[in-house]
Design an enzyme around this catalytic site. Structure first.
Site, PDB file in Angstrom:
ATOM      1  N   HIS A  37       0.847  -1.206   0.000  1.00 33.94           N
ATOM      2  CA  HIS A  37       0.000   0.000   0.000  1.00 33.94           C
ATOM      3  C   HIS A  37       0.882   1.257   0.000  1.00 33.94           C
ATOM      4  O   HIS A  37       0.570   2.243  -0.670  1.00 33.94           O
ATOM      5  CB  HIS A  37      -0.864   0.045   1.262  1.00 33.94           C
ATOM      6  CG  HIS A  37      -1.900  -1.033   1.340  1.00 33.94           C
ATOM      7  ND1 HIS A  37      -1.807  -2.071   2.216  1.00 33.94           N
ATOM      8  CD2 HIS A  37      -3.052  -1.222   0.656  1.00 33.94           C
ATOM      9  CE1 HIS A  37      -2.868  -2.859   2.091  1.00 33.94           C
ATOM     10  NE2 HIS A  37      -3.631  -2.378   1.140  1.00 33.94           N
ATOM     11  N   ASP A 152      -4.262  -6.934  -8.114  1.00 36.01           N
ATOM     12  CA  ASP A 152      -5.706  -7.118  -8.347  1.00 36.01           C
ATOM     13  C   ASP A 152      -5.991  -6.698  -9.789  1.00 36.01           C
ATOM     14  O   ASP A 152      -6.629  -5.680 -10.041  1.00 36.01           O
ATOM     15  CB  ASP A 152      -6.490  -6.279  -7.347  1.00 36.01           C
ATOM     16  CG  ASP A 152      -6.225  -6.728  -5.919  1.00 36.01           C
ATOM     17  OD1 ASP A 152      -6.665  -7.816  -5.557  1.00 36.01           O
ATOM     18  OD2 ASP A 152      -5.515  -6.003  -5.188  1.00 36.01           O
TER      19      ASP A 152
END
Ligand code: PAF
Length: 281
Positions: A37, A152
């Site tokens: 992140h 993703d």
């Protein structure tokens, strides 16, 4: 770094930044932040002068038997990490802020086809929940840029599709997958692995790498390579869900190898469901 729970409060600095003509980047997250992140946050800081990170564990993208209730929530550690990165604003809405009419009356975003394939086939409703929450976040923050991770990959294509189709004025940036030193893609769900499973987990990356290497050989058969990858994952103790070679732009089944491709895989290992992919330009 300022934190905001309501969109009305968040819109004040956003309006000032817009007036000053500075660009805003959004990094949507579900919290429990790890190095992956933080790499998205650093990428966002290279794309825009102001960085907003949202933290919201979105209930609508979890299936009834999935880990919504137990999904790791670590707000204090997340805020400390984001402060060190020099993030400008953190948006921590509650469910009523994101779904003001409640979940059952919520307007939903659905994309025929793209959402029902691969992970969407195995997690019915997942991408509808993702698209619905991401559109809401994009509407609330109205960023110039939003950054998502390549891990993703299907999610990122769903978001590109909705942004293009619904004429959302945000540029979508895909940042490369962040990996541990042994190749495992970083994910909050890696913490569900036992120490013994963690040691075996890089086999997914290795299996996708073998498919990618095989595709470079003359006369390569994607189907045979994927079957071999599934077999190698079973041998390594995984319960593989799929390994597929697809068109990188559309995720269509690839009839020809003369275009950008993506090798995608999903496999269960113990309590964790791992996904990964490799782009073949
Ligand atoms: O990738 C995630 O963490 C989530 O799917 C997202 C994009 C924050 C939407 O809830």
């Amino acid at each position: 770094m300022q934190t905001f729970g309501s969109v009305d409060e968040l819109r004040r600095p956003l309006a000032e930044w817009r007036q000053d003509q500075v660009r805003v980047a959004l990094v949507p997250t579900m919290g429990n932040l790890h190095e992956g992140h933080l790499e998205l946050v650093r990428r966002a800081a290279r794309e825009a002068e102001r960085v907003v990170v949202s933290i919201f564990v979105n209930p609508t993208q979890f299936g009834p038997r999935e880990d919504f209730a137990s999904y790791p929530r670590t707000p204090e550690a997340d805020l400390a990490a984001l402060a060190l990165e020099g993030v400008d604003a953190v948006f921590l809405p509650d469910e009523a802020e994101v779904y003001p009419l409640g979940r059952s009356a919520a307007t939903r975003v659905s994309i025929p086809g793209l959402m029902d394939d691969l992970c969407g086939r195995l997690r019915p409703g997942h991408f509808e929940g993702v698209a619905t929450v991401v559109l809401r976040l994009l509407n609330m923050v109205a960023p110039d840029v939003a950054v998502f991770g390549q891990k993703d990959y299907q999610q990122q294509l769903v978001i590109r599709h909705l942004v293009h189709d619904l004429r959302v004025a945000t540029r979508i940036v895909m940042a490369p997958t962040s990996r541990e030193s042994d190749g495992l893609a970083r994910s909050s769900r890696n913490q569900y692995l036992t120490a013994e499973e963690r040691a075996r987990a890089p086999a997914l990356y290795a299996a996708l790498g073998a498919v990618a290497a095989g595709l470079a050989q003359p006369g390569a058969s994607p189907g045979a390579l994927c079957d071999a990858a599934m077999a190698s994952l079973r041998e390594a103790g995984f319960d593989p869900e799929y390994v597929e070679v697809r068109d990188a732009a559309t995720l269509a089944a690839c009839a020809a190898l003369d275009r950008p491709l993506v090798v995608l895989g999903a496999a269960r290992l113990g309590r964790a469901r791992l996904i990964d992919n490799l782009l073949i330009p």
